[in-house]
Design an enzyme around this catalytic site. Structure first.
Site, PDB file in Angstrom:
ATOM      1  N   ASN A  66      99.204   3.382  -1.100  1.00  0.00           N
ATOM      2  CA  ASN A  66      98.265   2.475  -1.304  1.00  0.00           C
ATOM      3  C   ASN A  66      98.618   0.790  -0.890  1.00  0.00           C
ATOM      4  O   ASN A  66      98.120   0.636  -0.662  1.00  0.00           O
ATOM      5  CB  ASN A  66      97.526   3.042  -2.947  1.00  0.00           C
ATOM      6  CG  ASN A  66      97.137   4.102  -3.018  1.00  0.00           C
ATOM      7  OD1 ASN A  66      96.709   5.057  -2.133  1.00  0.00           O
ATOM      8  ND2 ASN A  66      97.324   4.316  -4.190  1.00  0.00           N
ATOM      9  N   GLY A  98     101.068  -4.489  -2.879  1.00  0.00           N
ATOM     10  CA  GLY A  98     100.983  -4.506  -1.482  1.00  0.00           C
ATOM     11  C   GLY A  98     100.832  -6.009  -1.026  1.00  0.00           C
ATOM     12  O   GLY A  98     101.373  -6.238  -0.142  1.00  0.00           O
ATOM     13  N   GLY A 145      97.555  -2.365  -9.282  1.00  0.00           N
ATOM     14  CA  GLY A 145      99.290  -2.032  -9.709  1.00  0.00           C
ATOM     15  C   GLY A 145      99.372  -2.297  -8.114  1.00  0.00           C
ATOM     16  O   GLY A 145     100.548  -3.266  -7.367  1.00  0.00           O
ATOM     17  N   ASP A 146      99.056  -1.051  -7.546  1.00  0.00           N
ATOM     18  CA  ASP A 146      99.642  -0.768  -6.108  1.00  0.00           C
ATOM     19  C   ASP A 146      98.854  -2.139  -5.093  1.00  0.00           C
ATOM     20  O   ASP A 146      99.589  -2.397  -3.918  1.00  0.00           O
ATOM     21  CB  ASP A 146      98.825   0.179  -5.694  1.00  0.00           C
ATOM     22  CG  ASP A 146      99.497   1.977  -6.569  1.00  0.00           C
ATOM     23  OD1 ASP A 146     100.580   1.285  -7.047  1.00  0.00           O
ATOM     24  OD2 ASP A 146      98.857   2.301  -6.789  1.00  0.00           O
ATOM     25  N   ALA A 147      98.005  -2.230  -5.460  1.00  0.00           N
ATOM     26  CA  ALA A 147      96.971  -3.075  -4.846  1.00  0.00           C
ATOM     27  C   ALA A 147      98.373  -4.313  -4.486  1.00  0.00           C
ATOM     28  O   ALA A 147      97.964  -5.336  -3.779  1.00  0.00           O
ATOM     29  CB  ALA A 147      96.126  -3.279  -4.595  1.00  0.00           C
TER      30      ALA A 147
END
Ligand code: 26A
Length: 344
Positions: A68, A303, A298-300
């Protein structure tokens, strides 16, 4: 900023297909799940995937935390900037993952195991909480042999930054160490996500072996607390824990370590090695009714942050890029990004 070359960011972790549904207390109770958690599936959890699909109108969504993040970084960066490594099967779930990464132009180099199904993650959303139960499947078979394959190792050597999802500590710590050492030797940034409290608690040994290589360590408040507790730091204040993380011993002394702790809607905390002041950056506001679900926020964030670091932006700008992408992602279902594409 124009990209100088292709595949500047290389990411590693576990490609998973998310089976995500809006659930309820009863469902959490049935499988003994906490409302907000990430765990590896035990025998008793295995029926949840069919249960979600048959009884909760679950959606199949591309997932895997660092995948992600890799999709998110590629969403922002110039075409052909990000490559992602992990283990997958050769099945319809892998095909869904390949479709999703194609949409943003993320290159994936899976270690394909045709005999083992692609990993899946059951995601139960209740309010703003998400409980995740992962059966790693083929993701659990990633190995050093794949990383060292000449065509893959060429990508490693070519990359200018590395992002490793901490969930990979359950799979192949030697691959993490290889990337970490490569980063330190060549003075390239090594970015690590703590990923989940259970990584800090139960995968302490490989986590600590990689710690001296972290140039950036990213976590949320729950992971910071779990780190403090499992390492006997005796700290509960997020700023103090961030400071402790930033000041752990470090191998590449040409870069000061930065610890970044997100706290949902509360400000993001940033500590820099050797600096007394811990900074706070407010999140980008979003009206409650515009939130779809916070799975993958959190993944975004990671990123957007990685995109900022790879493009050479100042630290506060990279944090801002993370906040920007997280705000976009929580308006989508699951760890996804809006199309048509928005530009930072
Ligand atoms: C090893 N484990 C437990 C995991 C994961 C994981 N990604 C890799 N390994 N458990 C949950 N996830 C992913 O986290 C994302 C949300 O942050 C889910 O697939 C989901 O997309």
């Amino acid at each position: 900023m124009a990209a100088t070359k292709d595949y500047r960011l290389l990411c590693l972790e576990n490609p998973l297909l998310d089976i995500q549904a809006f659930g309820d207390e009863a469902l959490l109770e049935k499988y003994g799940l906490k409302p907000n958690d990430a765990i590896l599936a035990e025998e008793k959890h295995l029926p949840i995937y069919e249960d979600l699909l048959n009884n909760y109108d679950a959606k199949l969504i591309a997932g895997g935390a660092a995948q992600n993040t890799a999709r998110g970084a590629q969403y922002i960066l110039a075409p052909n900037s990000v490559v992602y490594l992990g283990g997958a099967g050769d099945d319809k779930y892998a095909a869904i993952l390949r479709d999703a990464v194609k949409q943003v132009g993320l290159r994936v180099e899976y270690r394909v195991d045709p005999k083992i199904p692609t990993g899946r993650c059951g995601v139960v959303i209740t309010g703003h909480n998400r409980s995740m139960v992962t059966e790693l499947g083929a993701a659990n078979h990633y190995d050093l042999e794949h990383l060292k394959r000449p065509d893959i190792w060429a990508l490693v050597e070519n990359a200018e930054a590395y992002y490793v999802g901490g969930y990979h500590f359950t799979v192949c710590p030697p691959a993490i160490q290889e990337l970490a050492k490569q980063a330190a030797e060549k003075n390239k940034p090594f970015i690590l996500s703590l990923s989940a409290p259970f990584i800090c608690q139960f995968f302490k040994e490989p986590l600590d072996a990689s710690a001296p290589y972290w140039d950036y360590v990213i976590g949320n408040e729950g992971e910071a607390a779990a780190y403090s507790e499992s390492h006997g730091l005796g700290l509960t204040d997020v700023k103090e824990i961030a400071k402790a993380l930033a000041n752990l011993p470090k191998i590449n002394t040409q870069r000061k370590r930065v610890a970044i702790i997100t706290q949902g809607t509360e400000p993001t905390v940033v500590a820099i090695q050797g600096e007394d002041e811990v900074k706070e950056y407010p999140v980008h506001e979003l009206a409650k009714e515009l939130i779809n679900d916070t799975n993958g926020a959190g993944d975004a964030f990671a990123g957007g942050f990685c995109a900022g670091i790879v493009d050479g932006h100042p630290l506060e700008e990279a944090v801002n890029m993370g906040q920007w992408l997280a705000r976009l992602s929580i308006q989508e279902l699951g760890p996804s990004y809006p199309f048509p594409k928005q530009t930072y």
